[in-house]
Scaffold this motif. Sequence first.
Motif, PDB file in Angstrom:
ATOM      1  N   GLY A 229     115.624  37.510   5.522  1.00 58.59           N
ATOM      2  CA  GLY A 229     115.990  36.655   6.630  1.00 58.59           C
ATOM      3  C   GLY A 229     115.901  35.162   6.334  1.00 58.59           C
ATOM      4  N   HIS A 230     115.468  34.812   5.167  1.00 59.04           N
ATOM      5  CA  HIS A 230     115.382  33.384   4.837  1.00 59.04           C
ATOM      6  C   HIS A 230     116.402  33.030   3.778  1.00 59.04           C
TER       7      HIS A 230
ATOM      8  N   GLY B 272     122.483  38.942  -1.206  1.00 59.95           N
ATOM      9  CA  GLY B 272     121.174  39.346  -0.709  1.00 59.95           C
ATOM     10  C   GLY B 272     121.135  40.843  -0.564  1.00 59.95           C
ATOM     11  N   GLU B 273     119.935  41.398  -0.595  1.00 60.25           N
ATOM     12  CA  GLU B 273     119.770  42.833  -0.381  1.00 60.25           C
ATOM     13  C   GLU B 273     120.205  43.190   1.029  1.00 60.25           C
ATOM     14  N   ASN B 274     120.374  44.469   1.247  1.00 60.13           N
ATOM     15  CA  ASN B 274     120.591  44.885   2.624  1.00 60.13           C
ATOM     16  C   ASN B 274     119.298  44.707   3.397  1.00 60.13           C
ATOM     17  N   GLY B 275     119.432  44.230   4.603  1.00 56.50           N
ATOM     18  CA  GLY B 275     118.218  43.925   5.346  1.00 56.50           C
ATOM     19  C   GLY B 275     117.838  42.480   5.149  1.00 56.50           C
ATOM     20  N   ALA B 276     118.552  41.779   4.223  1.00 57.23           N
ATOM     21  CA  ALA B 276     118.250  40.369   4.010  1.00 57.23           C
ATOM     22  C   ALA B 276     118.787  39.526   5.142  1.00 57.23           C
ATOM     23  N   GLY B 277     119.759  40.032   5.871  1.00 57.96           N
ATOM     24  CA  GLY B 277     120.248  39.270   7.013  1.00 57.96           C
ATOM     25  C   GLY B 277     121.689  38.812   6.894  1.00 57.96           C
ATOM     26  N   LYS B 278     122.375  39.219   5.812  1.00 55.52           N
ATOM     27  CA  LYS B 278     123.758  38.749   5.627  1.00 55.52           C
ATOM     28  C   LYS B 278     124.649  39.200   6.765  1.00 55.52           C
ATOM     29  N   SER B 279     124.566  40.511   7.065  1.00 61.27           N
ATOM     30  CA  SER B 279     125.498  41.013   8.079  1.00 61.27           C
ATOM     31  C   SER B 279     125.179  40.430   9.443  1.00 61.27           C
ATOM     32  N   THR B 280     123.886  40.246   9.735  1.00 62.77           N
ATOM     33  CA  THR B 280     123.532  39.637  11.019  1.00 62.77           C
ATOM     34  C   THR B 280     124.071  38.214  11.084  1.00 62.77           C
ATOM     35  N   LEU B 281     123.930  37.485   9.979  1.00 62.87           N
ATOM     36  CA  LEU B 281     124.432  36.113   9.960  1.00 62.87           C
ATOM     37  C   LEU B 281     125.932  36.083  10.239  1.00 62.87           C
ATOM     38  N   MET B 282     126.663  36.989   9.627  1.00 63.01           N
ATOM     39  CA  MET B 282     128.102  37.025   9.841  1.00 63.01           C
ATOM     40  C   MET B 282     128.436  37.444  11.259  1.00 63.01           C
ATOM     41  N   LYS B 283     127.623  38.353  11.813  1.00 59.48           N
ATOM     42  CA  LYS B 283     127.865  38.753  13.202  1.00 59.48           C
ATOM     43  C   LYS B 283     127.694  37.560  14.124  1.00 59.48           C
ATOM     44  N   ILE B 284     126.701  36.745  13.849  1.00 58.67           N
ATOM     45  CA  ILE B 284     126.494  35.554  14.672  1.00 58.67           C
ATOM     46  C   ILE B 284     127.692  34.621  14.533  1.00 58.67           C
ATOM     47  N   LEU B 285     128.098  34.401  13.297  1.00 60.69           N
ATOM     48  CA  LEU B 285     129.220  33.497  13.061  1.00 60.69           C
ATOM     49  C   LEU B 285     130.475  33.986  13.756  1.00 60.69           C
ATOM     50  N   PHE B 286     130.659  35.289  13.744  1.00 62.35           N
ATOM     51  CA  PHE B 286     131.904  35.837  14.240  1.00 62.35           C
ATOM     52  C   PHE B 286     131.857  36.162  15.717  1.00 62.35           C
TER      53      PHE B 286
ATOM     54  N   GLY C 285     119.738  25.911  10.946  1.00 60.67           N
ATOM     55  CA  GLY C 285     118.574  26.553  11.546  1.00 60.67           C
ATOM     56  C   GLY C 285     118.876  27.848  12.264  1.00 60.67           C
ATOM     57  N   ILE C 286     119.765  28.642  11.723  1.00 62.71           N
ATOM     58  CA  ILE C 286     120.140  29.870  12.397  1.00 62.71           C
ATOM     59  C   ILE C 286     119.007  30.875  12.312  1.00 62.71           C
ATOM     60  N   GLY C 287     118.646  31.400  13.456  1.00 62.44           N
ATOM     61  CA  GLY C 287     117.606  32.416  13.489  1.00 62.44           C
ATOM     62  C   GLY C 287     117.992  33.507  14.468  1.00 62.44           C
ATOM     63  N   LYS C 288     117.449  34.712  14.273  1.00 61.70           N
ATOM     64  CA  LYS C 288     117.768  35.816  15.192  1.00 61.70           C
ATOM     65  C   LYS C 288     116.660  36.827  15.118  1.00 61.70           C
ATOM     66  N   SER C 289     116.218  37.257  16.285  1.00 62.04           N
ATOM     67  CA  SER C 289     115.323  38.412  16.265  1.00 62.04           C
ATOM     68  C   SER C 289     115.813  39.429  17.272  1.00 62.04           C
ATOM     69  N   PHE C 290     115.686  40.686  16.918  1.00 64.39           N
ATOM     70  CA  PHE C 290     116.073  41.784  17.792  1.00 64.39           C
ATOM     71  C   PHE C 290     114.807  42.365  18.410  1.00 64.39           C
ATOM     72  N   TYR C 291     114.599  42.136  19.687  1.00 64.98           N
ATOM     73  CA  TYR C 291     113.455  42.703  20.409  1.00 64.98           C
ATOM     74  C   TYR C 291     112.146  42.472  19.668  1.00 64.98           C
ATOM     75  N   GLY C 292     111.966  41.236  19.218  1.00 65.29           N
ATOM     76  CA  GLY C 292     110.710  40.908  18.561  1.00 65.29           C
ATOM     77  C   GLY C 292     110.709  41.139  17.070  1.00 65.29           C
ATOM     78  N   ASN C 293     111.710  41.774  16.570  1.00 68.84           N
ATOM     79  CA  ASN C 293     111.791  42.036  15.141  1.00 68.84           C
ATOM     80  C   ASN C 293     112.639  40.925  14.500  1.00 68.84           C
ATOM     81  N   ARG C 294     112.002  40.062  13.749  1.00 66.54           N
ATOM     82  CA  ARG C 294     112.739  38.901  13.230  1.00 66.54           C
ATOM     83  C   ARG C 294     113.609  39.293  12.050  1.00 66.54           C
ATOM     84  N   VAL C 295     114.871  38.940  12.140  1.00 61.14           N
ATOM     85  CA  VAL C 295     115.821  39.329  11.111  1.00 61.14           C
ATOM     86  C   VAL C 295     116.327  38.113  10.334  1.00 61.14           C
ATOM     87  N   LEU C 296     116.402  36.963  11.020  1.00 52.65           N
ATOM     88  CA  LEU C 296     116.865  35.749  10.351  1.00 52.65           C
ATOM     89  C   LEU C 296     115.957  34.613  10.766  1.00 52.65           C
ATOM     90  N   ALA C 297     115.661  33.737   9.813  1.00 51.18           N
ATOM     91  CA  ALA C 297     114.830  32.594  10.176  1.00 51.18           C
ATOM     92  C   ALA C 297     115.314  31.341   9.463  1.00 51.18           C
TER      93      ALA C 297
END
Lengths: 164, 373, 547
Positions: free
Chosen positions: C236-237, C40-54, C12-24
């Motif tokens: 983001g999904h 996934g395309e850029n903007g799909a959330g891959k890099s954000t997901l990895m940032k969270i993991l790391f 259930g990893i989710g992330k939004s930046f200042y109201g802008n949802r990036v991962l759900a």
Amino acid sequence: MTSRSLFQRSCVLLGFIALSVYLFYIGKGHMLLIDTNAVTINGKELRSPETIEVSIDGKPAESMGRAERILVLVGGPKHSITIEVLSGEDKTVEKQFTIPTFMDSAVVSVPAILGDAPPESWITTFTAPPVEEAPAEQMQHEQDTPEAAAQASPDATGAGQPKP
Amino acid sequence: MSSKLRNFFIDNAVVILFVVLIAIAIPVSGLPGTFLMQEILTRLGRNTFLVIALLLPIMAGMGLNFGMVLGAMAGQLGLIFITDWNIVGIPGLLLAMIISLPISVFLGWLCGSIMNLAKGREMVTGFILAFFMNGLYMMVVLYAMGSIIPIMNPELLLSRGYGIRNVVGLDGVRQSLDTLIPLKIAGLNIPAFSFLIIAAVSYFIIWFRKTKIGQDMRAAGQDRAVSGAAGIPVEQTRILAIIISTVLAGIGQIIFLQNLGTINTTSSHEQIGMFSIAALLIGGASVTKASIPNVIVGVILFHLLFLVSPMAGKNLIGSGMLGEYFRQFVSYGVIALALVLYEWKRVTQENDSRATLRGGGAPAAKEAKGGAA
Amino acid sequence: MDSAEPILSLKGIGKSFYGNRVLADVSFDVGAGEIIGLVGENGAGKSTLMKILFGMPVISETGGFEGSIYFNGKEARFKTPFDALDAGIGMVHQEFSLIPGFTTTENILLNRESLNSSVLVDVFGPRISTLDRATMESRAKSAIAKLGVTLDPNMLIKEMPVGHKQFTEIARELCRENVKLIVLDEPTAVLTESEAEVLLSTLRLLASEGIAIIFISHRLREVVELCDRVVVLRDGHKIEDFPAKGSSTKQIASLMVGRSMEAQAKIDAASAARSTQSDSDARETILSVENLWVDMPGETVRNVNLSVKKGEIFGIGGLAGQGKLGIPNGIMGLSPAGGSVVLNGTPVELNAPRAALERNMAFVSEDRRGVGLLLDEGIDWNIAFTAMQVQNQFLKPILGGLFLWRSDAAMSNLAEEYIKLLEIKCTGPGQRAGNLSGGNQQKVCLAKAFALRPDVLFVSEPTRGIDIGAKHLVLDTLKKYNSEYGTTIVMVSSELEELRSVCDRIAIVYEGRIEGILPHTAPIEDFGILMAGADRDETTVALVGGN
């Protein structure tokens, strides 16, 4: 910081301070005024021979007369003085003496040494006379305004150079 | 072969240029060889330590440390104190060095911290910081000393009662280091002990590179981001490089002044940054790479040029003043030249790596992408 | 390969930046020794997901993340990358994290070097110890051996071929004692075919030893070849999570870019409804680009060949970093470039922005704050500036041309015009551009370009950071300028939908080259394939019309 490293660092710091004190002690420079004027010690008047040759710490000897003073710059507390008497009885006297650390200018009395006076009386502090008698040190006074002097060439020494 | 030769000339352009200049100037000046040799030996003993102080900041990626002047100021303060207290000989020099230590460490820390705020512009920051600290130094030396800071010896003071006079004679410690081990070979006086000290500090630099801090410094100097990501404390490491450099500069200035025998209170420290950096650059060092051979070659070439240019100027043009102008021109000029050459080399390399981008099929392009990465 | 408990479990990893949802609500598991392909395309959330993991600090600085991560059986909430490293996660980034002047050994052991003991440590701290190079070399060699490749431990990184650099990076992650999971971000992007093959077999070797691998790549062929499972992210999904065996790159590509059926149908209808211009071939070429290379860091262009027809709206799309942004920057002289650009039959001087402007080309840069605006000046200045500089507009000659006097009134009027036209929200034509919102700043940049009445208008990311309503306005204005004034527009955008709704033809850039040019009516999967750089064969099939 472990207590061990704290201890070691304190030791190093204390070591530096101790070293500084030591360096101060053994490096303190003094102006020795070798004096052949007559002195009175313990009621007895001692005089210097007619001509002597004096050498401090093995440096080249200087000849002196009866009521003279010469200037010798030395560093450190312990020194030796070698007096070779040329007039009258030929004798050579070599003695060690210690200058107290904070005595900048010290008068070393030759007659006192030759006359076997107690060692404490050999060295006296030099006090500059108030007005007339020119002090042995001739320092020229600089111009007051700090001028931007060009990078000094090796010859400019600034301070007057009395006999070393 | 020709490209190897071309690369050799590009890499060593500055050294070659100066060797040629000097080779022409020496005969023109008419100065005797033994005189030059003796002067060079003396100046090596006098100046090398200061130039070595520049090595670590270059290794740490901070460029040429114009802030070494701060160390020179600290060294001078140390010397003023020991002159005031009349401490003579080697103990006097050692004590001056010890006194300058905490001042150098503080100034080095200050300088390093400010340089960390201006990453990528460390050189000009050091340059301006040196100007600024010069003002503070003057305030200390011309106003505080004698009034707030007790000076025991009134001869050191200006006639107004406070402030150190322009020229302070270092009679007590004059040449103490140089004459400690008197060595005379073929009629030339060699300052053996000074050379020993220089050898010691060179060894220190070489050993330092092998330590972890040295390795961290090298890493931080090449790529701050990668080093930081690996966990290296980049900021602190850079500050440490400047602190060590400043301390060495302080000691170097003491060695320098004991050979000259006088301190020019207001100006001895000013030119020292310029001259040391110019010497290092003439020796073939660059903003990013410098080693001990650069130091030695640089000091020799730089000072040879200084020695021969007045007479060469006089014989060529009839004016001895040319020497003084030439001196200034050379030192500023060589720094400008080295910086330009460095920039040119960098642009050439960029263009070379870009050459693989042009058109090209897939494999060449992939090679280029890797090269650019 | 299948162990009882997965080594990494994202729930259930989710992330939004200042109201802008990036991962759900992204959830998937990685087992020990399993290789997961994350696409996934850029903007799909891959890099954000990895940032969270790391454990990247940017995540915790912007409010943390939702959901939970279980690593090695324990819940993990890494605050810094070092926490993740200590736990046993290694990451090989896209840009090499190597020190060029160091050897392989020094890089593998960066900041983890073996040290000799020293008496000075107590006084000066542990870093004073000298390096134990012998031990370092043996440690490096054992890490290299695990990879099954030959690397010279004493070669300098800068002299190494690219593939070896990549292996050095991986060796560095392996050298940590307890590494259990390695994430590789676009590892084959810079490798040749043969080097990529070696890398893939190395990764298989590592997996067989129980190390789990997350393989992020746009090269779908490799993903299918290497991975055990494929996880597709979009908007983001997590869209799908399926075994790689038996899947095809086309299938994955369409999952990457596809939309829900209804949304897709609506867009396709709108696209078809737009009157297609008369046959492209009948119109003349206004701009011809050959062998263009551009050195724009991050968006390198290697060899681009294009012909833009007069009066068309030409789109350029592609994933981030593939080079699409480099094309207009190169042609307009903002980045070093070379090659041949011919406008109306006359060559255009490159590396000279003024020359490009004087040829009546204009550019709205993607970097509006850095390139597009004079932030401290008012809106009127900004809109009029280039027109004034290049075309001497709003300048009245005085004394027979001795002086050129600026007409502030004319500038202000122009600004008012555009404020109305583009609905720029501001306090007036004099408002400082830096104080406007992002969307309004973009409108000012557009107005500035329009004021030049260019023949060719390059627009980069025209609606980035603009709300929905403004987006339509901007795109409609572009269309209007195109239809009313005949301005040829070259539009560069990461949003495929935008390109398909506005442009006549769209070129897709991949790895610095034009991968293909499609009409706007082409199905979206075809674009996806081009963006993912799939095999030429498949592209041909798509172009010919097979779906």
